[in-house]
Write a protein that holds these residues in place. Structure first.
Motif, PDB file in Angstrom:
ATOM      1  N   ASP A  44       0.814  -1.210   0.000  1.00  0.00           N
ATOM      2  CA  ASP A  44       0.000   0.000   0.000  1.00  0.00           C
ATOM      3  C   ASP A  44       0.852   1.266   0.000  1.00  0.00           C
ATOM      4  OD1 ASP A  44      -2.140  -1.681   0.008  1.00  0.00           O
ATOM      5  OD2 ASP A  44      -2.699  -1.342   2.100  1.00  0.00           O
ATOM      6  N   GLY A  45       1.961   1.275   0.738  1.00  0.00           N
ATOM      7  CA  GLY A  45       2.826   2.445   0.789  1.00  0.00           C
ATOM      8  C   GLY A  45       3.531   2.722  -0.528  1.00  0.00           C
ATOM      9  N   LEU A  46       3.700   1.703  -1.346  1.00  0.00           N
ATOM     10  CA  LEU A  46       4.382   1.865  -2.629  1.00  0.00           C
ATOM     11  C   LEU A  46       3.444   2.320  -3.739  1.00  0.00           C
ATOM     12  CD1 LEU A  46       6.508  -1.421  -2.566  1.00  0.00           C
ATOM     13  CD2 LEU A  46       7.251   0.872  -1.928  1.00  0.00           C
ATOM     14  N   LEU A  47       2.146   2.205  -3.489  1.00  0.00           N
ATOM     15  CA  LEU A  47       1.163   2.512  -4.525  1.00  0.00           C
ATOM     16  C   LEU A  47       0.693   3.954  -4.411  1.00  0.00           C
ATOM     17  CD1 LEU A  47      -0.789  -0.846  -4.427  1.00  0.00           C
ATOM     18  CD2 LEU A  47       0.700  -0.015  -6.251  1.00  0.00           C
ATOM     19  N   ALA A  48       1.582   4.880  -4.721  1.00  0.00           N
ATOM     20  CA  ALA A  48       1.265   6.301  -4.752  1.00  0.00           C
ATOM     21  C   ALA A  48       1.856   6.869  -6.034  1.00  0.00           C
ATOM     22  CB  ALA A  48       1.854   7.000  -3.529  1.00  0.00           C
ATOM     23  N   GLY A  49       1.086   7.682  -6.716  1.00  0.00           N
ATOM     24  CA  GLY A  49       1.555   8.230  -7.984  1.00  0.00           C
ATOM     25  C   GLY A  49       1.387   7.214  -9.095  1.00  0.00           C
ATOM     26  N   PRO A  50       1.795   7.572 -10.291  1.00  0.00           N
ATOM     27  CA  PRO A  50       1.655   6.640 -11.409  1.00  0.00           C
ATOM     28  C   PRO A  50       2.553   5.414 -11.203  1.00  0.00           C
ATOM     29  CG  PRO A  50       2.865   8.590 -12.093  1.00  0.00           C
ATOM     30  CD  PRO A  50       2.399   8.841 -10.692  1.00  0.00           C
ATOM     31  N   THR A  51       1.930   4.257 -11.208  1.00  0.00           N
ATOM     32  CA  THR A  51       2.651   3.023 -10.893  1.00  0.00           C
ATOM     33  C   THR A  51       2.518   2.025 -12.028  1.00  0.00           C
ATOM     34  OG1 THR A  51       2.199   3.368  -8.555  1.00  0.00           O
ATOM     35  CG2 THR A  51       2.883   1.173  -9.202  1.00  0.00           C
TER      36      THR A  51
END
Length: 174
Positions: A70-77
């Protein structure tokens, strides 16, 4: 997106997460379509590179039993689902990121364990599986050669000792 489309996308992402040896999350902001195509071809058969919505990715990851993304899923991924050699795929992503600084490796997951960007880089620094196996075989062969030399030395030393005793008896008998 219609609800059915979202459910289909979540199911596909869940299948990719479950069927992959690893998944590496990247930020691709600023990369052109041509650069993304180049990245996909450079990964070859080792990984599948896909852009996905963060909310759908969170749902799919949770359904696949993966936590900590969840913490890595920020911004265009974008996600590289690794099906082949994990080290080779990590090397491909690292090398492409060096050549194209707009590609940022955020982290990923390997065997259910969440990895940060530094751990992905460490994984990329590993030697290939074939090289590691060759080093292991060489180490095992060296141990066997040393053992064979020790075992061969015993009869040789025994023969030399017997010859020295015989020579001493010959001298004493003269």
């Amino acid at each position: 997106m219609a609800r059915a489309d979202k459910a289909t996308a979540v199911a596909e992402l869940k299948t990719e997460f479950e069927g992959s040896a690893a998944a590496v999350l990247t930020e691709y902001r600023g990369l052109t379509v041509a650069q993304l195509k180049e990245l996909r071809t450079s990964l070859g058969g080792n990984a599948k590179f896909a852009v996905a919505k963060n909310t759908l990715t969170k749902i799919a990851a949770n359904e696949a039993g993966l936590t900590g993304l969840d913490g890595l899923l920020a911004g265009p991924t974008a996600i590289a689902f690794v099906n082949g050699d994990v080290v080779e795929a990590a090397k491909g992503l690292r090398d492409f990121a060096k050549a194209n600084p707009l590609l940022v490796i955020k982290g990923g997951v390997l065997d259910g364990k969440t990895l940060d960007a530094n751990e992905i880089t460490k994984l990329a620094d590993l030697e290939s599986r074939e090289v590691l196996l060759a080093k292991l075989a060489g180490a095992l062969k060296a141990k066997q050669s040393a053992a064979a030399a020790v075992f061969a030395a015993l009869p040789t030393q025994m023969a030399q000792l017997a010859d020295a005793l015989r020579a001493k008896r010959d001298e004493a008998g003269e």
